[in-house]
Design a protein around this motif. Structure first.
Motif, PDB file in Angstrom:
ATOM      1  N   ARG A  94      14.267 -16.973  -4.978  1.00  0.00           N
ATOM      2  CA  ARG A  94      12.876 -16.677  -4.580  1.00  0.00           C
ATOM      3  C   ARG A  94      12.460 -17.941  -3.655  1.00  0.00           C
ATOM      4  O   ARG A  94      11.649 -17.770  -2.539  1.00  0.00           O
ATOM      5  CB  ARG A  94      12.028 -16.519  -5.692  1.00  0.00           C
ATOM      6  CG  ARG A  94      12.234 -15.303  -6.260  1.00  0.00           C
ATOM      7  CD  ARG A  94      10.782 -14.689  -7.272  1.00  0.00           C
ATOM      8  NE  ARG A  94      10.897 -15.605  -8.339  1.00  0.00           N
ATOM      9  CZ  ARG A  94      11.581 -15.472  -9.386  1.00  0.00           C
ATOM     10  NH1 ARG A  94      12.456 -14.502  -9.466  1.00  0.00           N
ATOM     11  NH2 ARG A  94      11.367 -16.328 -10.410  1.00  0.00           N
ATOM     12  N   VAL A  95      12.619 -19.089  -4.097  1.00  0.00           N
ATOM     13  CA  VAL A  95      12.174 -20.367  -3.620  1.00  0.00           C
ATOM     14  C   VAL A  95      12.760 -20.531  -2.084  1.00  0.00           C
ATOM     15  O   VAL A  95      12.154 -20.736  -0.986  1.00  0.00           O
ATOM     16  CB  VAL A  95      11.988 -21.582  -4.250  1.00  0.00           C
ATOM     17  CG1 VAL A  95      12.053 -22.918  -3.482  1.00  0.00           C
ATOM     18  CG2 VAL A  95      11.278 -21.506  -5.514  1.00  0.00           C
ATOM     19  N   PHE A  96      14.113 -20.461  -2.057  1.00  0.00           N
ATOM     20  CA  PHE A  96      14.908 -20.433  -0.966  1.00  0.00           C
ATOM     21  C   PHE A  96      14.620 -19.295  -0.094  1.00  0.00           C
ATOM     22  O   PHE A  96      14.635 -19.675   1.404  1.00  0.00           O
ATOM     23  CB  PHE A  96      16.451 -20.648  -1.266  1.00  0.00           C
ATOM     24  CG  PHE A  96      16.769 -22.072  -1.703  1.00  0.00           C
ATOM     25  CD1 PHE A  96      15.833 -22.955  -2.313  1.00  0.00           C
ATOM     26  CD2 PHE A  96      18.013 -22.551  -1.410  1.00  0.00           C
ATOM     27  CE1 PHE A  96      16.345 -24.100  -2.699  1.00  0.00           C
ATOM     28  CE2 PHE A  96      18.592 -23.611  -1.841  1.00  0.00           C
ATOM     29  CZ  PHE A  96      17.773 -24.764  -2.594  1.00  0.00           C
ATOM     30  N   TYR A  97      14.374 -18.341  -0.376  1.00  0.00           N
ATOM     31  CA  TYR A  97      13.980 -17.024   0.554  1.00  0.00           C
ATOM     32  C   TYR A  97      12.816 -17.687   1.345  1.00  0.00           C
ATOM     33  O   TYR A  97      12.755 -17.119   2.767  1.00  0.00           O
ATOM     34  CB  TYR A  97      14.054 -15.764  -0.166  1.00  0.00           C
ATOM     35  CG  TYR A  97      13.760 -14.845   0.853  1.00  0.00           C
ATOM     36  CD1 TYR A  97      14.554 -14.346   1.974  1.00  0.00           C
ATOM     37  CD2 TYR A  97      12.197 -14.219   0.848  1.00  0.00           C
ATOM     38  CE1 TYR A  97      14.156 -13.426   2.796  1.00  0.00           C
ATOM     39  CE2 TYR A  97      12.106 -13.310   1.635  1.00  0.00           C
ATOM     40  CZ  TYR A  97      13.119 -12.730   2.780  1.00  0.00           C
ATOM     41  OH  TYR A  97      12.708 -11.887   3.603  1.00  0.00           O
ATOM     42  N   LYS A  98      11.755 -18.182   0.868  1.00  0.00           N
ATOM     43  CA  LYS A  98      10.532 -18.515   1.319  1.00  0.00           C
ATOM     44  C   LYS A  98      10.614 -19.334   2.452  1.00  0.00           C
ATOM     45  O   LYS A  98       9.853 -19.431   3.457  1.00  0.00           O
ATOM     46  CB  LYS A  98       9.672 -19.080   0.343  1.00  0.00           C
ATOM     47  CG  LYS A  98       9.099 -18.037  -0.636  1.00  0.00           C
ATOM     48  CD  LYS A  98       8.089 -18.698  -1.550  1.00  0.00           C
ATOM     49  CE  LYS A  98       7.506 -17.570  -2.606  1.00  0.00           C
ATOM     50  NZ  LYS A  98       6.646 -18.308  -3.514  1.00  0.00           N
ATOM     51  N   HIS A  99      12.003 -20.260   2.408  1.00  0.00           N
ATOM     52  CA  HIS A  99      12.143 -21.044   3.412  1.00  0.00           C
ATOM     53  C   HIS A  99      13.279 -20.399   4.442  1.00  0.00           C
ATOM     54  O   HIS A  99      13.866 -21.389   5.240  1.00  0.00           O
ATOM     55  CB  HIS A  99      12.642 -22.518   2.729  1.00  0.00           C
ATOM     56  CG  HIS A  99      11.610 -23.033   2.209  1.00  0.00           C
ATOM     57  ND1 HIS A  99      10.671 -23.982   2.799  1.00  0.00           N
ATOM     58  CD2 HIS A  99      10.978 -23.303   0.785  1.00  0.00           C
ATOM     59  CE1 HIS A  99       9.851 -24.789   1.986  1.00  0.00           C
ATOM     60  NE2 HIS A  99       9.962 -23.926   0.785  1.00  0.00           N
ATOM     61  N   ARG A 100      13.592 -19.284   4.097  1.00  0.00           N
ATOM     62  CA  ARG A 100      14.500 -18.673   4.987  1.00  0.00           C
ATOM     63  C   ARG A 100      15.994 -19.353   5.019  1.00  0.00           C
ATOM     64  O   ARG A 100      16.683 -19.366   6.053  1.00  0.00           O
ATOM     65  CB  ARG A 100      14.154 -18.539   6.365  1.00  0.00           C
ATOM     66  CG  ARG A 100      13.037 -17.719   6.572  1.00  0.00           C
ATOM     67  CD  ARG A 100      13.086 -16.221   5.898  1.00  0.00           C
ATOM     68  NE  ARG A 100      12.129 -15.266   6.022  1.00  0.00           N
ATOM     69  CZ  ARG A 100      11.229 -15.085   5.267  1.00  0.00           C
ATOM     70  NH1 ARG A 100      11.017 -15.674   4.240  1.00  0.00           N
ATOM     71  NH2 ARG A 100      10.112 -14.036   5.612  1.00  0.00           N
ATOM     72  N   LEU A 101      16.301 -19.773   3.821  1.00  0.00           N
ATOM     73  CA  LEU A 101      17.714 -20.711   3.636  1.00  0.00           C
ATOM     74  C   LEU A 101      18.927 -19.516   3.285  1.00  0.00           C
ATOM     75  O   LEU A 101      18.712 -18.470   2.694  1.00  0.00           O
ATOM     76  CB  LEU A 101      17.613 -21.607   2.504  1.00  0.00           C
ATOM     77  CG  LEU A 101      16.703 -22.884   3.012  1.00  0.00           C
ATOM     78  CD1 LEU A 101      16.251 -23.706   1.767  1.00  0.00           C
ATOM     79  CD2 LEU A 101      17.244 -23.622   3.989  1.00  0.00           C
ATOM     80  N   PRO A 102      19.819 -19.804   3.674  1.00  0.00           N
ATOM     81  CA  PRO A 102      21.159 -19.231   3.603  1.00  0.00           C
ATOM     82  C   PRO A 102      21.302 -18.945   1.663  1.00  0.00           C
ATOM     83  O   PRO A 102      21.233 -19.884   1.198  1.00  0.00           O
ATOM     84  CB  PRO A 102      22.527 -19.714   4.214  1.00  0.00           C
ATOM     85  CG  PRO A 102      21.695 -20.379   5.162  1.00  0.00           C
ATOM     86  CD  PRO A 102      20.468 -20.850   4.622  1.00  0.00           C
ATOM     87  N   PRO A 103      21.309 -17.734   1.403  1.00  0.00           N
ATOM     88  CA  PRO A 103      21.549 -17.666  -0.108  1.00  0.00           C
ATOM     89  C   PRO A 103      22.565 -18.344  -0.979  1.00  0.00           C
ATOM     90  O   PRO A 103      22.531 -18.854  -1.946  1.00  0.00           O
ATOM     91  CB  PRO A 103      21.538 -16.139  -0.224  1.00  0.00           C
ATOM     92  CG  PRO A 103      22.140 -15.507   0.969  1.00  0.00           C
ATOM     93  CD  PRO A 103      21.575 -16.404   1.822  1.00  0.00           C
ATOM     94  N   GLU A 104      23.591 -18.570  -0.192  1.00  0.00           N
ATOM     95  CA  GLU A 104      24.728 -19.408  -0.855  1.00  0.00           C
ATOM     96  C   GLU A 104      24.410 -20.832  -1.098  1.00  0.00           C
ATOM     97  O   GLU A 104      24.835 -21.444  -2.234  1.00  0.00           O
ATOM     98  CB  GLU A 104      25.868 -19.545   0.137  1.00  0.00           C
ATOM     99  CG  GLU A 104      26.654 -18.307   0.525  1.00  0.00           C
ATOM    100  CD  GLU A 104      25.950 -17.431   1.452  1.00  0.00           C
ATOM    101  OE1 GLU A 104      26.419 -16.400   1.795  1.00  0.00           O
ATOM    102  OE2 GLU A 104      24.880 -17.720   1.968  1.00  0.00           O
TER     103      GLU A 104
END
Length: 243
Positions: A94-104
């Protein structure tokens, strides 16, 4: 009389045929609308910062070497089980998606700390293995009586911001960004300039950074192939599908 009857009958048949065609067209349009609504969002629409998504599933001799290593031992499974037991991965997603980072990148702690929130290498601490300087730069308090690097939630937000910055610095070439995470962005930039290449696989780097990216990609491969029940891709449903 018979001609009139046949005419009315013919008109009735044409009407039924026409009505059937109309109903068929309406049904096709409805189904098409449902399909378009359920279609995954495109990568551009999701805004995931990843110029080369094939990076995460690539294979070469350096990666395969570590795939063999991690396939023979249980290190990846142990780390994944720790992450699952403590509910780390859905939160990080959830945190990484907010920053639009690759899920890997959610699984970077596989390599950094085995998802151990108290990991201490002597100069770096916590799940994300921040050194003091970088930790403070990205909003973590580090002192004699407290250390936010050991707070996995706080450090996850800092890791997301740092990885986003590394992605921007290296034009979302995530092999280079990961090498910068390990060896330091300034060190990596110097090596790239001196060696005249933006290709991570062509760079001659110090041993730890040279092995860092193939190790991580090998861990991802082992996690996906050997432990799919533990490899949580999570996040919004369209996130993975859109890539």
């Amino acid at each position: 009389m018979q001609d009139a009857h046949r005419s009315r009958r013919s008109a009735f048949v044409r009407f039924r045929t026409f009505r059937g065609v109309i109903l068929l067209v309406v049904l096709v349009l409805v189904l098409a609308g449902c399909r378009s609504r359920s279609r995954p969002t495109t990568p551009k629409a999701t805004g995931i910062h990843d110029n080369r998504p094939q990076v995460w599933t690539q294979s070469n001799a350096r990666i395969r070497k570590f795939v063999r290593v991690y396939s023979r031992n249980h290190h990846v499974r142990i780390c994944l089980e720790r992450a699952q037991d403590n509910g780390y991965v859905p939160y990080i997603h959830r945190v990484f998606y907010k920053h639009r980072l690759p899920p890997e990148l959610v699984y970077l702690p596989l390599l950094e700390s085995c998802f151990d929130t108290k990991a201490d290498s002597g100069h770096a601490r916590g799940m994300w293995q921040f050194v003091q300087g970088t930790a403070r730069e990205y909003g973590l308090r580090v002192g004699k009586s407290f250390d936010d690097r050991l707070n996995w939630r706080k450090s996850t937000h800092s890791a997301a911001r740092y990885l986003k910055w590394l992605g921007e610095r290296f034009n979302y070439n995530w092999e280079l960004a990961l090498a910068g995470y390990n060896g330091g962005p300034n060190y990596l930039a110097r090596q790239m300039k001196q060696q005249g290449t933006w290709n991570y696989w062509e760079l001659n780097l110090r041993e730890e950074t040279y092995k860092y990216v193939p190790k991580f990609l090998a861990m991802l491969e082992v996690a996906r192939q050997r432990y799919p029940d533990l490899y949580y891709e999570g996040g919004p449903r369209f996130w993975i599908a859109a890539r």
